[in-house]
Design a protein around this motif. Structure first.
Motif, mmCIF file in Angstrom:
data_model
loop_
_atom_site.group_PDB
_atom_site.id
_atom_site.type_symbol
_atom_site.label_atom_id
_atom_site.label_comp_id
_atom_site.label_asym_id
_atom_site.label_seq_id
_atom_site.Cartn_x
_atom_site.Cartn_y
_atom_site.Cartn_z
ATOM 1 N N THR A 3 0.854 -1.177 0.000
ATOM 2 C CA THR A 3 0.000 0.000 0.000
ATOM 3 C C THR A 3 0.888 1.225 0.000
ATOM 4 O O THR A 3 1.762 1.353 0.852
ATOM 5 C CB THR A 3 -0.925 0.020 1.233
ATOM 6 O OG1 THR A 3 -1.719 -1.164 1.219
ATOM 7 C CG2 THR A 3 -1.815 1.241 1.219
ATOM 8 N N TYR A 25 -10.064 8.029 -6.474
ATOM 9 C CA TYR A 25 -9.316 8.201 -5.227
ATOM 10 C C TYR A 25 -8.431 6.994 -4.937
ATOM 11 O O TYR A 25 -7.725 6.986 -3.945
ATOM 12 C CB TYR A 25 -10.272 8.440 -4.057
ATOM 13 C CG TYR A 25 -10.896 9.814 -4.104
ATOM 14 C CD1 TYR A 25 -10.241 10.917 -3.575
ATOM 15 C CD2 TYR A 25 -12.125 10.025 -4.718
ATOM 16 C CE1 TYR A 25 -10.796 12.186 -3.637
ATOM 17 C CE2 TYR A 25 -12.692 11.288 -4.777
ATOM 18 C CZ TYR A 25 -12.019 12.363 -4.233
ATOM 19 O OH TYR A 25 -12.559 13.612 -4.302
ATOM 20 N N LEU A 26 -8.470 5.981 -5.803
ATOM 21 C CA LEU A 26 -7.606 4.814 -5.668
ATOM 22 C C LEU A 26 -6.952 4.499 -7.000
ATOM 23 O O LEU A 26 -7.616 4.484 -8.035
ATOM 24 C CB LEU A 26 -8.397 3.572 -5.238
ATOM 25 C CG LEU A 26 -8.772 3.510 -3.774
ATOM 26 C CD1 LEU A 26 -10.185 3.979 -3.588
ATOM 27 C CD2 LEU A 26 -8.584 2.123 -3.273
ATOM 28 N N ALA A 40 -14.021 6.012 -4.567
ATOM 29 C CA ALA A 40 -14.014 5.382 -3.245
ATOM 30 C C ALA A 40 -15.034 4.246 -3.170
ATOM 31 O O ALA A 40 -14.749 3.175 -2.621
ATOM 32 C CB ALA A 40 -14.294 6.423 -2.168
ATOM 33 N N GLY A 43 -13.782 1.278 -5.218
ATOM 34 C CA GLY A 43 -12.573 0.770 -4.567
ATOM 35 C C GLY A 43 -12.924 -0.125 -3.388
ATOM 36 O O GLY A 43 -12.353 -1.203 -3.208
ATOM 37 N N ARG A 44 -13.896 0.313 -2.574
ATOM 38 C CA ARG A 44 -14.347 -0.520 -1.441
ATOM 39 C C ARG A 44 -15.042 -1.783 -1.925
ATOM 40 O O ARG A 44 -14.830 -2.869 -1.395
ATOM 41 C CB ARG A 44 -15.293 0.273 -0.543
ATOM 42 C CG ARG A 44 -14.622 1.256 0.371
ATOM 43 C CD ARG A 44 -15.587 1.845 1.396
ATOM 44 N NE ARG A 44 -16.708 2.545 0.791
ATOM 45 C CZ ARG A 44 -16.697 3.839 0.445
ATOM 46 N NH1 ARG A 44 -15.618 4.564 0.669
ATOM 47 N NH2 ARG A 44 -17.750 4.402 -0.096
ATOM 48 N N GLN A 47 -12.389 -4.222 -3.354
ATOM 49 C CA GLN A 47 -11.149 -4.344 -2.588
ATOM 50 C C GLN A 47 -10.661 -5.785 -2.407
ATOM 51 O O GLN A 47 -9.478 -6.047 -2.633
ATOM 52 C CB GLN A 47 -11.288 -3.665 -1.230
ATOM 53 C CG GLN A 47 -10.017 -3.696 -0.424
ATOM 54 C CD GLN A 47 -10.162 -2.961 0.902
ATOM 55 O OE1 GLN A 47 -11.240 -2.600 1.315
ATOM 56 N NE2 GLN A 47 -9.044 -2.735 1.554
ATOM 57 N N ILE A 57 -1.335 -0.389 -4.136
ATOM 58 C CA ILE A 57 -2.606 0.325 -4.097
ATOM 59 C C ILE A 57 -2.348 1.702 -3.488
ATOM 60 O O ILE A 57 -1.873 1.806 -2.365
ATOM 61 C CB ILE A 57 -3.675 -0.423 -3.277
ATOM 62 C CG1 ILE A 57 -3.986 -1.776 -3.922
ATOM 63 C CG2 ILE A 57 -4.941 0.427 -3.150
ATOM 64 C CD1 ILE A 57 -4.990 -2.614 -3.151
ATOM 65 N N ASP A 59 -4.135 4.713 -2.081
ATOM 66 C CA ASP A 59 -5.450 5.025 -1.529
ATOM 67 C C ASP A 59 -5.458 6.458 -1.015
ATOM 68 O O ASP A 59 -4.789 6.774 -0.036
ATOM 69 C CB ASP A 59 -5.770 4.046 -0.400
ATOM 70 C CG ASP A 59 -7.159 4.215 0.174
ATOM 71 O OD1 ASP A 59 -7.796 5.269 -0.075
ATOM 72 O OD2 ASP A 59 -7.614 3.312 0.875
ATOM 73 N N THR A 61 -8.494 8.031 -0.332
ATOM 74 C CA THR A 61 -9.871 8.263 0.118
ATOM 75 C C THR A 61 -9.933 9.131 1.361
ATOM 76 O O THR A 61 -10.977 9.724 1.638
ATOM 77 C CB THR A 61 -10.605 6.930 0.381
ATOM 78 O OG1 THR A 61 -9.851 6.149 1.309
ATOM 79 C CG2 THR A 61 -10.795 6.149 -0.906
#
Length: 76
Positions: A3, A25-26, A40, A43-44, A47, A57, A59, A61
């Motif tokens: 990450t 945002y990712l 976001a 992405g969630r 994931q 990744i 991130d 967010t």
């Protein structure tokens, strides 16, 4: 998977989600090469699957909940 906490190139308003076109945002750098951008929400949603195929990744967010430095006291 790694990450990225401090990205070399921050995502901008021009970066759009590959799924829906919203602001990304990712950034997911794939093990196989290439990258995917997600809002976001997506992405969630993706994931668990993304973690399996990601080399990195990025991130961002947390920017969604940050208060801008230029916000006045009555806006905070």
């Amino acid at each position: 998977m790694t990450t990225v906490l401090t990205p070399a190139s921050p995502l901008t308003a021009a970066d759009r989600c590959d799924r829906c076109g919203a602001q990304a945002y990712l950034r997911v750098v794939l093990i196989s090469g290439g990258e995917l951008l997600f809002c976001a929400h997506h992405g969630r949603k993706f994931q668990p699957e993304l973690k399996k195929i990601a080399a990195e990744i990025q991130d961002e967010t947390d920017r969604l909940t940050d208060t801008p430095a230029s916000a006045g006291d009555d806006e905070r």
